[in-house]
Design a protein around this motif. Structure first.
Motif, PDB file in Angstrom:
ATOM      1  N   PRO A 126      77.470   0.047  54.649  1.00  0.00           N
ATOM      2  CA  PRO A 126      77.761  -1.391  54.664  1.00  0.00           C
ATOM      3  C   PRO A 126      78.341  -1.829  56.005  1.00  0.00           C
ATOM      4  O   PRO A 126      78.890  -1.014  56.758  1.00  0.00           O
ATOM      5  CB  PRO A 126      78.797  -1.544  53.540  1.00  0.00           C
ATOM      6  N   GLN A 127      78.235  -3.106  56.306  1.00  0.00           N
ATOM      7  CA  GLN A 127      78.752  -3.627  57.577  1.00  0.00           C
ATOM      8  C   GLN A 127      80.247  -3.355  57.729  1.00  0.00           C
ATOM      9  O   GLN A 127      80.742  -3.141  58.829  1.00  0.00           O
ATOM     10  CB  GLN A 127      78.481  -5.131  57.672  1.00  0.00           C
ATOM     11  N   SER A 128      80.955  -3.353  56.607  1.00  0.00           N
ATOM     12  CA  SER A 128      82.412  -3.150  56.655  1.00  0.00           C
ATOM     13  C   SER A 128      82.786  -1.742  57.122  1.00  0.00           C
ATOM     14  O   SER A 128      83.925  -1.500  57.525  1.00  0.00           O
ATOM     15  CB  SER A 128      83.014  -3.402  55.272  1.00  0.00           C
ATOM     16  N   ALA A 129      81.840  -0.801  57.042  1.00  0.00           N
ATOM     17  CA  ALA A 129      82.137   0.585  57.424  1.00  0.00           C
ATOM     18  C   ALA A 129      81.568   0.946  58.794  1.00  0.00           C
ATOM     19  O   ALA A 129      81.582   2.108  59.180  1.00  0.00           O
ATOM     20  CB  ALA A 129      81.564   1.540  56.365  1.00  0.00           C
ATOM     21  N   ARG A 130      81.092  -0.063  59.519  1.00  0.00           N
ATOM     22  CA  ARG A 130      80.466   0.217  60.819  1.00  0.00           C
ATOM     23  C   ARG A 130      81.478   0.095  61.958  1.00  0.00           C
ATOM     24  O   ARG A 130      82.582  -0.412  61.781  1.00  0.00           O
ATOM     25  CB  ARG A 130      79.259  -0.692  61.018  1.00  0.00           C
ATOM     26  N   TYR A 131      81.064   0.560  63.141  1.00  0.00           N
ATOM     27  CA  TYR A 131      81.968   0.678  64.280  1.00  0.00           C
ATOM     28  C   TYR A 131      81.482  -0.174  65.451  1.00  0.00           C
ATOM     29  O   TYR A 131      80.314  -0.545  65.536  1.00  0.00           O
ATOM     30  CB  TYR A 131      82.044   2.138  64.743  1.00  0.00           C
ATOM     31  N   GLY A 132      82.397  -0.439  66.383  1.00  0.00           N
ATOM     32  CA  GLY A 132      82.029  -1.112  67.617  1.00  0.00           C
ATOM     33  C   GLY A 132      81.123  -0.222  68.460  1.00  0.00           C
ATOM     34  O   GLY A 132      81.175   1.007  68.360  1.00  0.00           O
ATOM     35  N   TRP A 133      80.312  -0.842  69.323  1.00  0.00           N
ATOM     36  CA  TRP A 133      79.303  -0.077  70.049  1.00  0.00           C
ATOM     37  C   TRP A 133      79.918   0.981  70.963  1.00  0.00           C
ATOM     38  O   TRP A 133      79.363   2.083  71.100  1.00  0.00           O
ATOM     39  CB  TRP A 133      78.409  -1.016  70.871  1.00  0.00           C
ATOM     40  N   PHE A 134      81.081   0.702  71.558  1.00  0.00           N
ATOM     41  CA  PHE A 134      81.651   1.657  72.501  1.00  0.00           C
ATOM     42  C   PHE A 134      82.117   2.925  71.795  1.00  0.00           C
ATOM     43  O   PHE A 134      81.987   4.032  72.333  1.00  0.00           O
ATOM     44  CB  PHE A 134      82.819   1.039  73.268  1.00  0.00           C
ATOM     45  N   GLN A 135      82.627   2.769  70.567  1.00  0.00           N
ATOM     46  CA  GLN A 135      83.054   3.946  69.817  1.00  0.00           C
ATOM     47  C   GLN A 135      81.880   4.871  69.534  1.00  0.00           C
ATOM     48  O   GLN A 135      81.969   6.091  69.699  1.00  0.00           O
ATOM     49  CB  GLN A 135      83.722   3.512  68.504  1.00  0.00           C
ATOM     50  N   VAL A 136      80.757   4.278  69.111  1.00  0.00           N
ATOM     51  CA  VAL A 136      79.571   5.093  68.836  1.00  0.00           C
ATOM     52  C   VAL A 136      79.005   5.647  70.141  1.00  0.00           C
ATOM     53  O   VAL A 136      78.472   6.755  70.180  1.00  0.00           O
ATOM     54  CB  VAL A 136      78.507   4.275  68.074  1.00  0.00           C
ATOM     55  N   ILE A 162      64.862  15.643  72.476  1.00  0.00           N
ATOM     56  CA  ILE A 162      63.959  14.906  71.598  1.00  0.00           C
ATOM     57  C   ILE A 162      64.375  15.030  70.130  1.00  0.00           C
ATOM     58  O   ILE A 162      64.226  14.082  69.356  1.00  0.00           O
ATOM     59  CB  ILE A 162      62.493  15.366  71.795  1.00  0.00           C
ATOM     60  N   VAL A 163      64.921  16.181  69.740  1.00  0.00           N
ATOM     61  CA  VAL A 163      65.406  16.309  68.357  1.00  0.00           C
ATOM     62  C   VAL A 163      66.581  15.363  68.133  1.00  0.00           C
ATOM     63  O   VAL A 163      66.691  14.713  67.088  1.00  0.00           O
ATOM     64  CB  VAL A 163      65.804  17.766  68.038  1.00  0.00           C
ATOM     65  N   GLY A 164      67.454  15.243  69.147  1.00  0.00           N
ATOM     66  CA  GLY A 164      68.557  14.294  69.048  1.00  0.00           C
ATOM     67  C   GLY A 164      68.068  12.867  68.910  1.00  0.00           C
ATOM     68  O   GLY A 164      68.660  12.054  68.196  1.00  0.00           O
ATOM     69  N   ALA A 165      66.948  12.552  69.591  1.00  0.00           N
ATOM     70  CA  ALA A 165      66.366  11.209  69.480  1.00  0.00           C
ATOM     71  C   ALA A 165      65.852  10.960  68.071  1.00  0.00           C
ATOM     72  O   ALA A 165      66.017   9.871  67.514  1.00  0.00           O
ATOM     73  CB  ALA A 165      65.243  11.038  70.501  1.00  0.00           C
ATOM     74  N   VAL A 166      65.227  11.963  67.476  1.00  0.00           N
ATOM     75  CA  VAL A 166      64.654  11.820  66.130  1.00  0.00           C
ATOM     76  C   VAL A 166      65.745  11.574  65.089  1.00  0.00           C
ATOM     77  O   VAL A 166      65.573  10.754  64.181  1.00  0.00           O
ATOM     78  CB  VAL A 166      63.822  13.068  65.763  1.00  0.00           C
ATOM     79  N   ILE A 167      66.874  12.275  65.208  1.00  0.00           N
ATOM     80  CA  ILE A 167      67.946  12.124  64.206  1.00  0.00           C
ATOM     81  C   ILE A 167      68.924  11.014  64.582  1.00  0.00           C
ATOM     82  O   ILE A 167      70.001  10.912  63.984  1.00  0.00           O
ATOM     83  CB  ILE A 167      68.704  13.447  63.992  1.00  0.00           C
ATOM     84  N   THR A 168      68.534  10.158  65.526  1.00  0.00           N
ATOM     85  CA  THR A 168      69.399   9.058  65.952  1.00  0.00           C
ATOM     86  C   THR A 168      69.879   8.162  64.802  1.00  0.00           C
ATOM     87  O   THR A 168      71.029   7.703  64.826  1.00  0.00           O
ATOM     88  CB  THR A 168      68.672   8.206  67.016  1.00  0.00           C
ATOM     89  N   PRO A 169      69.063   7.855  63.770  1.00  0.00           N
ATOM     90  CA  PRO A 169      69.575   7.022  62.670  1.00  0.00           C
ATOM     91  C   PRO A 169      70.829   7.570  62.002  1.00  0.00           C
ATOM     92  O   PRO A 169      71.620   6.799  61.453  1.00  0.00           O
ATOM     93  CB  PRO A 169      68.396   6.980  61.690  1.00  0.00           C
ATOM     94  N   ASP A 170      71.024   8.903  62.039  1.00  0.00           N
ATOM     95  CA  ASP A 170      72.246   9.471  61.471  1.00  0.00           C
ATOM     96  C   ASP A 170      73.478   8.862  62.132  1.00  0.00           C
ATOM     97  O   ASP A 170      74.529   8.713  61.498  1.00  0.00           O
ATOM     98  CB  ASP A 170      72.272  10.991  61.673  1.00  0.00           C
ATOM     99  N   MET A 171      73.342   8.499  63.404  1.00  0.00           N
ATOM    100  CA  MET A 171      74.436   7.915  64.162  1.00  0.00           C
ATOM    101  C   MET A 171      74.378   6.392  64.177  1.00  0.00           C
ATOM    102  O   MET A 171      75.389   5.717  63.933  1.00  0.00           O
ATOM    103  CB  MET A 171      74.408   8.453  65.605  1.00  0.00           C
ATOM    104  N   THR A 172      73.207   5.825  64.455  1.00  0.00           N
ATOM    105  CA  THR A 172      73.120   4.369  64.646  1.00  0.00           C
ATOM    106  C   THR A 172      73.237   3.583  63.351  1.00  0.00           C
ATOM    107  O   THR A 172      73.395   2.360  63.395  1.00  0.00           O
ATOM    108  CB  THR A 172      71.799   3.984  65.347  1.00  0.00           C
TER     109      THR A 172
END
Length: 449
Positions: A26-36, A220-230
């Motif tokens: 949820p939006q309430s659990a998300r972070y500012g861009w610099f933290q990520v 490239i593997v890090g790019a593929v699993i990017t949704p885990d972070m973003t």
């Protein structure tokens, strides 16, 4: 009479942090861009990036390495941003969002298993690397015991999820940069910057294509699993800023430092480079550089396994419990030195990941076969997903083979482009069709973070 709590349930309640393993963040659990961005930079500015820079510097002159890093970074940023935007918009991790981005429930289970095996393998391998450094710095324990200790410490941090990993990034990333700067300045005292920039590489020549391949393929593997972070980002702009900052600084600051240090020391051995420059501080560089990438190895591995168990066995298991189990297993395997024998297998398995990005991008942004389901269920996950998408499995396999066997160009990017084009063509021809339908359960007990 009060209901008794089983030991397993007691442990699960204590850990509790499922970190939205199967739901939208949820939006309430998300972070500012610099933290990520700090997390992203920590993931890219790892020991592996230092190793990459040293490899380039050993086989290329400075400007050839600079342009290889530039081209590779641009390619990585494009793929990472597109895949990352999918994760941000949908708030779902890689293996879960794959259900509605071309793979179906069955394909996403295979992907989750591949991610789980691959990253827990690298988790163990890198735990062993750190253990060797610890045994050098503090020879009070043997390497196997340090492997176990290091793996369990990382596991304890990942148990608490993204939040605790953020705190670790806030500490380790600045320290890593300070120590790398120290090593760099210490070595430059014996060489001029102009001398290192103009010097010839000490090792066998590395071609520009080979250098660019190393840069693009290395993450490239890090790019593929990017949704885990973003999925923890708040907007498309945040994803772009975080990726450009993280990838650019990671590739240039750490990568080019490795290039110049390789020119100075005339070696591609990163342990020899940093220890010859600053002694025991070099061991700390190795530890910190491995630490930040290894928590993400374990975190994404846990998410992949949770999705696999959910789809194959129909059981909703807590992410923290899964993380604890695979963290202990990975640490024990690292202590036994077993995983070093599987580096070749892990490298081969890596060819399976680049096509995933091409398929997800093609489905989400071009074909849009299942995009309406995601839009309609904006506050939850869609109630159903296709069980199998045969065309995707064929494209996935064909693109992986293209990346592995076609020697012209950059292998990992060849497979991404092949997957993208083949999926778009299949979509236009009406060949992208789901077989069967898998229900997505909406259990109130699964909505906690």
């Amino acid at each position: 009479m009060a209901e008794k709590t089983s030991p397993v349930h007691a442990v699960e309640e204590k850990l509790a942090v499922d970190d939205y393993a199967l739901q939208r963040v949820p939006q309430s659990a998300r972070y500012g861009w610099f933290q990520v961005a700090v997390q992203r930079f920590g993931q890219i500015s790892a020991l592996s990036q230092f190793l990459l820079g040293a490899t380039l510097g050993f086989g290329m002159n400075f400007w050839s390495a600079f342009w290889a890093i530039t081209v590779g970074a641009v390619i990585l940023e494009a793929v990472t941003i597109l895949v990352g935007v999918i994760g941000m918009r949908e708030g779902l991790n890689t293996s879960v969002i794959a259900r509605w981005t071309g793979f179906g429930a069955g394909g996403s289970a295979l992907l989750g298993l591949a991610i789980g095996i691959s990253l827990i393998g690298w988790f163990g391998v890198q735990s062993g690397v750190s253990a060797a450094g610890l045994a050098t710095l503090l020879p009070i324990f043997p390497v196997w015991l340090w492997s176990l200790i290091f793996g369990l410490v990382v596991t304890a941090i990942v148990l608490r999820g993204f939040h605790s990993m953020q705190w670790v990034a806030n500490i380790t990333v600045p320290l890593f940069l300070i120590l790398v700067g120290w090593a760099f300045i210490s070595e430059l005292q014996n060489h001029s910057l102009a001398e290192l920039v103009s010097s010839a590489p000490a090792g066998p020549q590395l071609t520009f294509v080979a250098g660019t391949t190393l840069v693009a393929g290395g993450f490239i593997v890090g790019a593929v699993i990017t949704p885990d972070m973003t999925r923890f980002n708040r907007s498309v702009g945040d994803v772009v800023k975080q990726t450009v900052l993280g990838v650019t600084l990671g590739e240039y600051v750490i990568g080019l430092s490795g290039v110049l240090l390789a020119h100075a020391v005339k070696s591609a051995d990163i342990i020899n480079i940093v220890t010859s420059s600053v002694g025991w501080v070099g061991v700390l560089i190795i530890l910190l550089g491995t630490f930040k990438i290894n928590d993400w190895n374990l975190y994404s591995s846990g998410l992949g396994v949770v999705n696999f168990i959910d789809r194959v066995f129909g059981r909703k298991v807590n992410r923290a419990i899964v993380t604890l189990v695979i963290g202990i297993v990975g640490s024990l395997l690292a202590a036994g030195g077993i995983l070093q024998n599987f580096v070749g297998f892990l490298s081969i398995l890596g060819v399976a990941f680049p096509p995933v990005a091409g398929i997800m991008i093609a489905e989400y942004f071009v074909v849009k076969k299942w995009r309406p389901q995601l839009v309609a269920a904006r506050e939850a996950t869609p109630p159903h997903s296709p069980t199998w998408v045969p065309a995707t499995i064929v494209i996935w396999l064909a693109s992986a083979l293209i990346g592995h066997f076609v020697s012209v160009g950059i292998p990992s990017i060849n497979s991404v482009l092949a997957a993208f084009l083949l999926y778009v063509i299949a979509g236009k021809l009406g060949l992208v069709r789901g077989i069967g339908q898998s229900a997505t359960e909406h259990d109130a007990a699964r909505t906690h973070g």
